[in-house]
Design a protein around this motif. Structure first.
Motif, mmCIF file in Angstrom:
data_model
loop_
_atom_site.group_PDB
_atom_site.id
_atom_site.type_symbol
_atom_site.label_atom_id
_atom_site.label_comp_id
_atom_site.label_asym_id
_atom_site.label_seq_id
_atom_site.Cartn_x
_atom_site.Cartn_y
_atom_site.Cartn_z
ATOM 1 N N GLY A 49 28.138 20.574 -11.833
ATOM 2 C CA GLY A 49 28.255 19.380 -11.005
ATOM 3 C C GLY A 49 27.633 19.530 -9.630
ATOM 4 N N ARG A 50 27.087 20.706 -9.347
ATOM 5 C CA ARG A 50 26.383 20.878 -8.062
ATOM 6 C C ARG A 50 25.234 19.872 -7.978
ATOM 7 N N PHE A 51 24.513 19.689 -9.088
ATOM 8 C CA PHE A 51 23.517 18.635 -9.191
ATOM 9 C C PHE A 51 24.116 17.538 -10.068
ATOM 10 N N GLN A 52 24.274 16.351 -9.501
ATOM 11 C CA GLN A 52 24.947 15.282 -10.222
ATOM 12 C C GLN A 52 24.029 14.533 -11.183
ATOM 13 N N THR A 53 22.734 14.556 -10.938
ATOM 14 C CA THR A 53 21.806 13.801 -11.771
ATOM 15 C C THR A 53 20.580 14.654 -12.097
ATOM 16 N N LYS A 54 19.818 14.178 -13.092
ATOM 17 C CA LYS A 54 18.579 14.869 -13.460
ATOM 18 C C LYS A 54 17.563 14.771 -12.322
ATOM 19 N N ARG A 55 17.650 13.693 -11.563
ATOM 20 C CA ARG A 55 16.729 13.548 -10.433
ATOM 21 C C ARG A 55 16.987 14.617 -9.381
ATOM 22 N N GLU A 56 18.248 14.948 -9.146
ATOM 23 C CA GLU A 56 18.564 16.028 -8.202
ATOM 24 C C GLU A 56 18.006 17.353 -8.713
ATOM 25 N N CYS A 57 18.086 17.583 -10.027
ATOM 26 C CA CYS A 57 17.507 18.797 -10.616
ATOM 27 C C CYS A 57 16.001 18.833 -10.377
ATOM 28 N N LYS A 58 15.371 17.678 -10.525
ATOM 29 C CA LYS A 58 13.920 17.576 -10.305
ATOM 30 C C LYS A 58 13.586 17.890 -8.848
ATOM 31 N N TYR A 59 14.356 17.329 -7.909
ATOM 32 C CA TYR A 59 14.134 17.622 -6.490
ATOM 33 C C TYR A 59 14.265 19.117 -6.225
ATOM 34 N N PHE A 60 15.286 19.731 -6.868
ATOM 35 C CA PHE A 60 15.524 21.166 -6.654
ATOM 36 C C PHE A 60 14.318 21.986 -7.108
ATOM 37 N N LEU A 61 13.812 21.702 -8.314
ATOM 38 C CA LEU A 61 12.660 22.453 -8.819
ATOM 39 C C LEU A 61 11.431 22.235 -7.942
ATOM 40 N N GLU A 62 11.235 20.992 -7.496
ATOM 41 C CA GLU A 62 10.068 20.696 -6.650
ATOM 42 C C GLU A 62 10.159 21.380 -5.290
ATOM 43 N N SER A 63 11.396 21.637 -4.838
ATOM 44 C CA SER A 63 11.569 22.266 -3.522
ATOM 45 C C SER A 63 11.255 23.751 -3.545
ATOM 46 N N LYS A 64 11.182 24.335 -4.736
ATOM 47 C CA LYS A 64 10.894 25.760 -4.869
ATOM 48 C C LYS A 64 9.382 25.961 -4.956
ATOM 49 N N HIS A 65 8.810 26.487 -3.883
ATOM 50 C CA HIS A 65 7.355 26.648 -3.826
ATOM 51 C C HIS A 65 6.845 27.600 -4.903
ATOM 52 N N GLU A 66 7.682 28.573 -5.290
ATOM 53 C CA GLU A 66 7.242 29.557 -6.274
ATOM 54 C C GLU A 66 7.368 29.056 -7.707
ATOM 55 N N TYR A 67 7.958 27.854 -7.888
ATOM 56 C CA TYR A 67 8.094 27.296 -9.230
ATOM 57 C C TYR A 67 6.771 26.647 -9.636
ATOM 58 N N PRO A 68 6.216 27.023 -10.794
ATOM 59 C CA PRO A 68 4.895 26.491 -11.190
ATOM 60 C C PRO A 68 4.917 24.980 -11.377
ATOM 61 N N LYS A 69 3.891 24.318 -10.846
ATOM 62 C CA LYS A 69 3.746 22.861 -10.995
ATOM 63 C C LYS A 69 2.311 22.554 -11.399
ATOM 64 N N GLN A 70 2.180 21.678 -12.370
ATOM 65 C CA GLN A 70 0.840 21.358 -12.866
ATOM 66 C C GLN A 70 0.100 20.418 -11.924
ATOM 67 N N ALA A 71 0.818 19.467 -11.342
ATOM 68 C CA ALA A 71 0.160 18.486 -10.471
ATOM 69 C C ALA A 71 -0.135 19.095 -9.102
ATOM 70 N N ALA A 72 -1.271 18.709 -8.545
ATOM 71 C CA ALA A 72 -1.665 19.209 -7.221
ATOM 72 C C ALA A 72 -0.696 18.732 -6.144
ATOM 73 N N SER A 73 -0.015 17.617 -6.403
ATOM 74 C CA SER A 73 0.929 17.065 -5.430
ATOM 75 C C SER A 73 2.208 17.886 -5.328
ATOM 76 N N GLY A 74 2.423 18.803 -6.276
ATOM 77 C CA GLY A 74 3.654 19.592 -6.281
ATOM 78 C C GLY A 74 4.816 18.867 -6.931
ATOM 79 N N LYS A 75 4.540 17.701 -7.538
ATOM 80 C CA LYS A 75 5.588 16.924 -8.196
ATOM 81 C C LYS A 75 5.659 17.293 -9.674
ATOM 82 N N LEU A 76 6.814 17.057 -10.270
ATOM 83 C CA LEU A 76 7.021 17.323 -11.687
ATOM 84 C C LEU A 76 7.158 16.004 -12.432
ATOM 85 N N GLY A 77 6.779 16.011 -13.704
ATOM 86 C CA GLY A 77 6.918 14.815 -14.531
ATOM 87 C C GLY A 77 8.377 14.476 -14.768
#
Length: 316
Positions: free
Chosen positions: A35-63
């Motif tokens: 319950g630390r992350f209440q929604t899937k969107r919060e999970c997405k924000y968390f992953l995007e906030s981690k610079h070391e997490y691989p992202k395909q888009a140049a914008s650093g956003k995840l699908g």
């Protein structure tokens, strides 16, 4: 994501954790289950906030489907399944990133009610946002960067309540956060309290070790009972001539198999601490000894934890 193949004897190519993505995914999945992350969107924000997490888009956003795929995939719990090939859910040879019990909690949360997403603007620039309130109206202060005529940017906290006499009156970030840190430095408990907390943690740890063996025996009996019930239901399925009855029995078998996997996982881990005692309680004791230190040296997650653990309401 989070896995890679390595040659592991005698299996050949086997999935192993690909760091640092694996640890980040583990934190995200456990955070959603708890319950630390209440929604899937919060999970997405968390992953995007981690610079070391691989992202395909140049914008650093995840699908949008990226988090969905991870949270619903039993591969991350150490299991494999591929129904198009007739591969039913079974234990894989690879090591999962979360327990099967945690995976089931995630599936329950995915089926459950929706929660309002966490505000994306709770960022590192303004850690006190939503934690401090206006002294006139009591509403939580918001925060933003303000531009001067020369183009320079300055950080401020401000009340935006339209009915407040102080609407639009800003407080410089260094002033309000400086006063907060002065307050936090005063909240240092006595050495006696720290020693008492340390003794309490050790006593609980010892108690858990002593009861682990007894719990393992109970779990083994529970697993045996579950298997007996599965065998009885399978016999009924063979004997049944009704398609609807067969479907109902198969559903009960699936539920019992999920339960048995969780039990067997608990048996395997029973008595095995996740981390040694000193490592497990170091953060808790360090926080008790000096909450300001955790605030000063920690990231946004640690700062939010300090606010939640120290204060019961908004600071005026």
């Amino acid at each position: 994501m989070g896995f890679k193949y390595e040659e592991i004897k005698p299996h050949g190519k086997l999935l192993v954790h690909d760091e640092p993505a694996a640890s980040i995914i583990t934190e995200m999945m456990e955070g959603f289950a708890s319950g630390r992350f209440q929604t899937k969107r919060e999970c997405k924000y968390f992953l995007e906030s981690k610079h070391e997490y691989p992202k395909q888009a140049a914008s650093g956003k995840l699908g949008n489907n990226h988090v969905d795929h991870i949270l619903s995939n039993p591969l991350y719990a150490g299991y494999i399944e591929y129904k198009p090939w007739g591969v039913e859910l079974r234990k894989g040879l690879h090591e999962g990133m979360v327990s099967y019990e945690t995976f089931l909690k995630i599936q329950e949360r995915l089926k459950g009610r929706a929660y309002a997403p966490a505000r994306k603007d709770l960022n590192q620039d303004f850690p006190l946002r939503n934690a401090v309130a206006c002294g006139a109206c009591g509403n939580a202060l918001t925060a933003a960067w303000s531009k001067s005529g020369t183009g320079k940017r300055y950080p401020y906290y401000v009340c935006q309540n339209r009915k407040c006499d102080y609407k639009g009156k800003s407080i410089r970030r260094d002033v309000i956060e400086g006063e907060f840190e002065t307050l936090l430095k005063k909240l240092t408990p006595s050495k006696e309290l720290i020693m008492a907390a340390d003794m309490m943690f050790k006593k609980l740890w010892t108690h858990q070790e002593q009861t682990a063996k007894h719990r393992a025996k109970l779990l083994q009996q529970e697993s045996k009972t579950a298997q007996n019930n599965i065998d009885k239901l399978l016999d009924k399925i063979v004997e049944s001539e009704s398609a609807s009855v067969t479907r109902a029995l198969e559903k009960r078998v699936t539920t019992l198999e999920d339960k048995q996997r969780v039990i067997d996982e608990k048996i395997a881990n029973c008595g095995k601490p996740i981390r040694p005692f000193d490592e497990m309680y170091r953060t808790a004791l360090n926080y008790l000894a000096n909450p300001y230190k955790l605030w000063a040296l920690g990231g946004l997650k640690e700062k939010r934890a300090v606010l939640k653990l120290t204060f019961t309401d908004h600071l005026i």
